[in-house]
Design a protein around this motif. Structure first.
Motif, PDB file in Angstrom:
ATOM      1  N   UNK A  51      -2.073   8.863  -9.399  1.00 33.02           N
ATOM      2  CA  UNK A  51      -1.395   8.723  -9.363  1.00 33.02           C
ATOM      3  C   UNK A  51      -1.195   8.725  -7.254  1.00 33.02           C
ATOM      4  N   UNK A  52      -0.722   7.066  -7.127  1.00 35.10           N
ATOM      5  CA  UNK A  52      -0.744   6.441  -5.483  1.00 35.10           C
ATOM      6  C   UNK A  52      -2.251   6.062  -5.485  1.00 35.10           C
ATOM      7  N   UNK A  53      -2.854   5.423  -6.549  1.00 36.02           N
ATOM      8  CA  UNK A  53      -3.833   5.192  -6.025  1.00 36.02           C
ATOM      9  C   UNK A  53      -3.780   3.161  -6.015  1.00 36.02           C
ATOM     10  N   UNK A  54      -4.585   2.295  -5.151  1.00 38.83           N
ATOM     11  CA  UNK A  54      -4.478   1.061  -4.897  1.00 38.83           C
ATOM     12  C   UNK A  54      -5.646   0.812  -5.493  1.00 38.83           C
ATOM     13  N   UNK A  55      -4.970  -0.567  -6.662  1.00 40.48           N
ATOM     14  CA  UNK A  55      -6.338  -1.314  -7.185  1.00 40.48           C
ATOM     15  C   UNK A  55      -6.321  -2.427  -6.787  1.00 40.48           C
ATOM     16  N   UNK A  56      -7.740  -3.126  -6.635  1.00 37.87           N
ATOM     17  CA  UNK A  56      -7.476  -4.558  -5.532  1.00 37.87           C
ATOM     18  C   UNK A  56      -8.590  -4.724  -7.084  1.00 37.87           C
ATOM     19  N   UNK A  57      -7.373  -6.404  -6.950  1.00 31.88           N
ATOM     20  CA  UNK A  57      -8.015  -7.147  -8.008  1.00 31.88           C
ATOM     21  C   UNK A  57      -8.895  -8.088  -7.162  1.00 31.88           C
TER      22      UNK A  57
ATOM     23  N   UNK B 134       0.995   4.755 -11.636  1.00 37.75           N
ATOM     24  CA  UNK B 134       1.821   4.618 -10.767  1.00 37.75           C
ATOM     25  C   UNK B 134       0.971   4.048  -9.804  1.00 37.75           C
ATOM     26  N   UNK B 135      -0.029   2.925  -9.815  1.00 34.06           N
ATOM     27  CA  UNK B 135      -0.898   2.167  -8.529  1.00 34.06           C
ATOM     28  C   UNK B 135      -0.056   0.550  -8.407  1.00 34.06           C
ATOM     29  N   UNK B 136      -0.295   1.425  -6.716  1.00 41.61           N
ATOM     30  CA  UNK B 136       0.010  -0.294  -5.993  1.00 41.61           C
ATOM     31  C   UNK B 136      -1.250  -1.771  -6.564  1.00 41.61           C
ATOM     32  N   UNK B 137      -0.590  -2.557  -6.819  1.00 43.69           N
ATOM     33  CA  UNK B 137      -1.937  -3.838  -7.290  1.00 43.69           C
ATOM     34  C   UNK B 137      -1.682  -5.056  -5.980  1.00 43.69           C
ATOM     35  N   UNK B 138      -3.235  -5.059  -5.266  1.00 44.24           N
ATOM     36  CA  UNK B 138      -3.091  -6.460  -4.653  1.00 44.24           C
ATOM     37  C   UNK B 138      -3.947  -6.762  -5.757  1.00 44.24           C
ATOM     38  N   UNK B 139      -3.846  -8.465  -5.675  1.00 44.26           N
ATOM     39  CA  UNK B 139      -5.202  -9.006  -6.070  1.00 44.26           C
ATOM     40  C   UNK B 139      -5.775  -9.975  -5.368  1.00 44.26           C
ATOM     41  N   UNK B 140      -6.080 -10.198  -4.924  1.00 40.73           N
ATOM     42  CA  UNK B 140      -7.190 -11.878  -4.195  1.00 40.73           C
ATOM     43  C   UNK B 140      -7.709 -12.571  -5.375  1.00 40.73           C
ATOM     44  N   UNK B 141      -8.418 -14.403  -4.633  1.00 42.75           N
ATOM     45  CA  UNK B 141      -7.594 -15.274  -6.165  1.00 42.75           C
ATOM     46  C   UNK B 141      -7.965 -16.012  -4.925  1.00 42.75           C
TER      47      UNK B 141
ATOM     48  N   UNK C  12       0.927  -1.057   0.090  1.00 46.69           N
ATOM     49  CA  UNK C  12       0.170   0.094  -0.115  1.00 46.69           C
ATOM     50  C   UNK C  12       0.559   1.426   0.153  1.00 46.69           C
ATOM     51  N   UNK C  13       1.635   1.041   0.854  1.00 42.29           N
ATOM     52  CA  UNK C  13       2.833   2.574   0.199  1.00 42.29           C
ATOM     53  C   UNK C  13       4.073   2.434  -0.896  1.00 42.29           C
ATOM     54  N   UNK C  14       3.548   1.889  -1.622  1.00 45.67           N
ATOM     55  CA  UNK C  14       5.074   1.678  -2.613  1.00 45.67           C
ATOM     56  C   UNK C  14       4.389   2.668  -4.078  1.00 45.67           C
TER      57      UNK C  14
ATOM     58  N   UNK D  64       9.871   0.112  -7.336  1.00 46.74           N
ATOM     59  CA  UNK D  64       8.983   0.622  -6.063  1.00 46.74           C
ATOM     60  C   UNK D  64       7.738  -0.014  -5.649  1.00 46.74           C
ATOM     61  N   UNK D  65       7.006  -1.060  -6.260  1.00 48.35           N
ATOM     62  CA  UNK D  65       6.637  -1.691  -5.959  1.00 48.35           C
ATOM     63  C   UNK D  65       6.391  -2.769  -5.926  1.00 48.35           C
ATOM     64  N   UNK D  66       5.507  -3.564  -4.818  1.00 53.08           N
ATOM     65  CA  UNK D  66       5.486  -4.342  -4.795  1.00 53.08           C
ATOM     66  C   UNK D  66       3.936  -5.550  -4.693  1.00 53.08           C
ATOM     67  N   UNK D  67       3.866  -5.205  -5.929  1.00 53.54           N
ATOM     68  CA  UNK D  67       2.351  -6.425  -5.841  1.00 53.54           C
ATOM     69  C   UNK D  67       2.186  -7.815  -4.831  1.00 53.54           C
ATOM     70  N   UNK D  68       1.253  -7.678  -4.409  1.00 51.09           N
ATOM     71  CA  UNK D  68       0.820  -9.067  -4.167  1.00 51.09           C
ATOM     72  C   UNK D  68      -0.452  -9.685  -4.653  1.00 51.09           C
TER      73      UNK D  68
END
Length: 702
Positions: free
Chosen positions: A498-504, A548-555, A417-419, A431-435
C-alpha cells in the motif's frame, strides 16, 4: 537488569520462552502463556535503542545469524498459507508442561511425554518489500545501504535463492542443524505425530542420515542428470496423448519461486489479523530446518525416477535408483515411502536456504504511507512543518529536472505521488489522480521515463517501474496465480505494498499481436487503475484484493490504457540550446542533507488527510455549477477528479484543511493543461508554436 534481560532474549530466546511457559502454561493451554510471552518481550524491547540491538534478518545477513536467535524482520505478505496444527506442548512424567513453540526440532525429552497438546499457528509467506528504494530499506533496518549495481538498480525479480541442496554455510547453523534432524518434520507438518511415531521416526532418521552423507556427492550429480533427462523426455512426449481438459495449458505455467529475503512467518496465538500485501514488522526466533532440504532433494529424485519409469514403455529402467543400481529396498521410491513430507507440504515449505522460517513473538502491521524512520540528518518535526513551502519548491525542481524542465508536469506528478485511497464509494476508489504524460512522438527524442523513475525512487520509498513492451505483456505473470500443486501463490508483478507508485512506460511498445496472457495482463493493469483492485487467479474462479497505488504512465501517443487516467498531459521539455549557443550548466547534485529533507517532506505530506467542512462544500457546489456552464462536457466525474487534485495540492503545501484557494490553483493548472492539450492536437504548424507558459498556480505554494 533490563540489559541482562535483553541479552538473554536475543541470544537465548527459546530458553526465555520455555521459562515463561513453565510459569504461565498451567495445563498446557497456550492462551495465558502467549499473553505472558508477548508482554515480556514488549517490555524488554519497548525502548527503540533496545530494538536496534536485535539483529536484522535480511538476505545479506541470513548466513551469519545462528538458528534460534532473536531477530527482527520486515517484509510484505505475498501469500497467506493454510493454518497448521502442530505438537505445541507436552507433559513430562513429573507433571510439568513444556512447549515446542518457536522451535522446529523435537526436544530430547519428548519420548518420555505422557500427554500432549495440539496447537494452531498461521503461516504467512513474506517477501522483501517489492521495489523498495535502498535508502528506505536502510532506514528501516538500520543497516548500511547496499551499493547500487545494475541488478540492484532494476527489479529484484530476476534474482533467485540458493538451490535447496545448499543450506546456509554458517558454522553456528551447522551445529544447530545437528540438533534438528529430518525427524523434526512431525512438529512442522500439517498434523502432530504422537510421541510413539516421533520415536520411530527419530530412530529411523539416524541410519538414513549416515547413508545420505556417504552418497551425497553421487546423489547430487545423479539427481541433476536424472532431472535433466526427465525434462527432455517430458518435452519429447507425444503431444496427442490424451489429457484432462486444461492440463496442457497448466503444465506450461511456471510454479512459485523463492527470492532472496523471502521468509515464512509463523504467527502463534491470537494477534493482529494481517491481509495480503500488508507490510509487517516481526520480532521472532529464526529457525533452520536441514530436514527440509533433504526431503526436497529426495522428492526431486523420486520425481526424476517416476519420469524415467513413465517414459520407458518396457520398464527396463523403472527399478533403477539414482546410484545406477537395481531398485527395490533402499531405492528412490522406497526411500520416500516413510517420508512425512508430502508434495503439498514441500511446496508450501521450501527449504530454509530458499525461504527462512521465523516464529513471531511480536508482529505489527506497518500503516500505509508510514514514513521510514528519520535519518541522522533529518529535520526535527517542528522544523519540517516550518519548511514545507521551501521543501515543496525543492521537490518540484527535482521532478521538473527529470522531465526536461517541464514545471507543469512536475506539479501533476507531485500531486499523483502523494495520492491515496481515502474512501471507496460503491466500489469506486477516491483519492488518486492517475497521470498520463505524453512524450514527443519522435523516437529519437529522449525518453523521460528513466530519469523520472530515478527521481521518484530517490524521493519515495517504493516505486515500481513497469515497461509496457509487447514481450513483457505477452509473458504475463502480472497478476498472482494460485498453484494448486504447491498450495502457494505465484507472485505477480502488480503485487505492491500500500502506498507504492507504479510508473508505466509505454514508450517501448511496438506493433504486434497480443496473446491471451497479454490480454489478461492488460486487464489486470486496467483494474488497478480503474478500481485499485488486483485480481488473483484461483484457476476455477478469480478474487479481487484491494490495492492503493498511484499510477503514472509515460507514452508517446494515446495510451493503451485508454480512458483509465484522470489527467492526460503532453510534455513540453525545455528546448535544446541552438548550435553555437553557450551550454547550459548541468543541474547541481542535490546535497545529501537536502535530499534527506525532501524524503522527510514526502513522508510528512503523504501521511496527511485533507478535511473538507460544510461551508467549503457549499462553495464547491456553486463552483461546480459555474464550471459546468463555462466548460462544455464538464460532468460530475470530472468535478470529483478536480476536487481530488485540489485536495492533493493542499496536502502538498502541508495543509490538512481544504480551502477554496486550493480549488483555484487546481482550476488554473487545468486551464494550462487544456491549453497545452489543445495546442498538441492542432495541425503541425500550430504544434510547432511555443507552448504557453505555466499559470502562476504552478509556483510553489507558500
Amino acid at each position: 537488569m533490563q540489559h541482562a534481560g535483553l541479552e538473554a532474549c536475543i541470544r537465548r530466546p527459546l530458553e526465555v520462552v520455555q521459562e515463561l511457559f513453565i510459569q504461565h502454561g498451567g495445563d498446557g493451554s497456550p492462551d495465558a502463556a502467549n499473553a505472558a510471552i508477548t508482554k515480556h518481550f514488549e517490555a524488554v524491547l519497548s525502548n527503540p535503542a533496545a530494538l536496534q540491538q536485535v539483529p536484522c534478518l535480511t538476505a545479506a545477513t541470513a548466513d551469519n545469524i545462528p538458528s534460534g536467535t532473536l531477530v527482527r524482520f520486515r517484509g510484505m505478505v505475498q501469500d497467506m498459507l493454510n493454518p497448521e496444527y502442530y505438537l505445541g506442548a507436552y507433559q513430562l512424567p513429573d507433571g510439568g508442561w513444556r512447549t515446542t513453540q518457536c522451535s522446529d526440532a523435537p526436544p530430547a525429552d519428548l519420548a518420555a511425554a505422557r500427554d500432549t497438546r495440539v496447537w494452531e499457528r498461521r503461516p504467512l509467506y513474506c517477501a522483501r518489500v517489492p521495489s523498495e528504494a535502498g535508502w528506505a530499506e536502510a532506514r528501516w533496518t538500520g543497516l548500511p545501504q547496499e551499493p547500487a549495481t545494475p541488478s540492484a538498480a532494476g527489479e529484484r525479480g530476476a534474482k533467485r535463492g540458493r538451490p535447496f541442496s545448499e543450506e546456509p554455510r554458517s558454522a553456528d547453523r551447522a551445529s544447530a542443524g545437528a540438533a534438528a534432524p529430518a525427524a523434526a518434520a512431525p512438529c512442522c507438518a500439517h498434523g502432530a505425530a504422537p510421541p510413539a511415531a516421533a520415536r520411530d521416526q527419530d530412530a529411523a532418521a539416524a541410519p538414513a542420515a549416515a547413508g545420505r552423507d556417504a552418497k551425497q556427492a553421487k546423489v547430487d550429480a545423479a539427481a541433476a542428470a536424472a532431472a535433466a533427462a526427465g525434462e527432455g523426455e517430458r518435452q519429447g512426449r507425444d503431444q496427442d496423448a490424451p489429457r484432462e481438459e486444461g492440463e496442457g495449458a497448466e503444465e506450461q505455467l511456471p510454479g512459485p519461486t523463492c527470492e532472496p529475503g523471502d521468509c515464512i512467518v509463523y504467527l502463534h496465538g491470537e494477534g493482529e489479523a494481517f491481509k495480503l500485501h500488508d507490510v509487517v514488522e516481526v520480532v521472532g526466533v529464526v529457525s533452520v530446518v536441514p530436514g527440509l532440504a533433504a526431503a526436497a532433494m529426495a522428492a526431486q529424485r523420486r520425481r526424476a525416477a517416476e519420469r524415467r519409469a513413465g517414459a520407458d514403455a518396457d520398464g527396463a529402467d523403472a527399478g533403477m535408483d539414482v546410484d545406477g543400481g537395481a531398485g527395490g529396498e533402499g531405492g528412490v521410491v522406497d526411500e520416500m515411502e516413510d517420508d512425512v513430507w508430502g508434495e503439498a507440504e514441500l511446496g508450501a515449505h521450501p527449504p530454509t536456504s530458499q525461504a527462512l522460517r521465523l516464529h513471531a513473538l511480536l508482529a505489527r502491521r506497518v500503516a500505509p504511507r508510514e514514513p521510514p524512520p528519520r535519518a541522522p540528518c533529518s529535520l526535527k518535526p517542528e522544523e519540517l512543518r516550518a519548511s514545507v513551502g521551501a521543501l515543496r519548491a525543492g521537490a518540484l525542481r527535482a521532478l521538473a529536472a527529470a522531465l526536461g524542465g517541464d514545471e507543469l508536469a512536475a506539479e501533476y506528478v507531485l500531486a499523483a505521488a502523494i495520492g491515496n485511497v481515502h474512501k471507496r464509494v460503491d466500489g469506486t476508489p477516491h483519492g488518486h489522480v492517475h497521470v498520463n504524460l505524453v512524450a514527443p512522438a519522435d523516437p529519437a527524442a529522449p525518453n523521460p521515463a528513466a530519469p523520472l523513475r530515478a527521481a521518484l525512487a530517490a524521493l519515495l520509498p517504493c516505486v515500481r517501474a513497469l515497461p509496457l513492451t509487447l514481450e513483457a505483456v505477452n509473458a504475463g505473470g502480472w497478476a498472482p496465480r494460485k498453484d494448486h500443486a504447491s498450495g502457494r501463490l505465484v507472485r505477480g508483478v502488480l503485487q505492491l505494498p500500500q502506498g507504492a507508485v507504479l510508473l508505466v512506460d509505454e514508450t517501448g511498445m511496438a506493433a504486434g499481436a497480443i496473446g491471451e496472457r497479454g490480454v489478461r495482463s492488460l486487464q489486470a493493469l486496467q483494474r488497478v487503475l480503474a478500481d485499485q483492485q488486483l485480481p488473483v487467479d484461483f484457476q476455477f474462479y478469480s478474487a479481487d484484493y484491494p490495492l492503493d497505488a498511484a499510477v503514472i504512465t509515460v507514452s508517446r501517443g494515446r495510451s493503451l490504457l485508454r480512458d483509465a487516467h484522470h489527467v492526460v498531459l503532453p510534455l513540453a521539455p525545455a528546448p535544446a540550446p541552438a548550435a553555437g549557443a553557450a551550454a547550459q550548466p548541468a543541474p547541481a547534485v542535490v546535497p545529501p542533507a537536502e535530499l534527506e529533507a525532501l524524503r522527510d517532506y514526502f513522508g510528512f505530506v503523504r501521511g496527511l488527510q485533507c478535511q473538507l467542512d460544510e461551508a467549503v462544500a457549499e462553495r464547491l457546489a456553486g463552483a461546480f455549477a459555474d464550471a459546468a456552464r463555462a466548460e462544455p462536457g464538464f460532468d460530475l466525474d470530472l468535478f470529483n477528479a478536480r476536487v481530488t487534485l485540489a485536495k492533493l495540492l493542499s496536502l502538498s503545501a502541508g495543509q490538512d484543511r481544504f480551502d477554496m484557494s486550493s480549488w483555484e490553483r487546481a482550476m488554473a493548472l487545468e486551464a494550462a493543461r487544456r491549453e497545452r492539450l489543445a495546442a498538441a492536437t492542432q495541425p503541425r504548424a500550430a504544434a510547432a508554436a511555443p507552448a504557453p507558459a505555466p499559470a502562476a498556480a504552478v509556483q510553489p505554494a507558500a
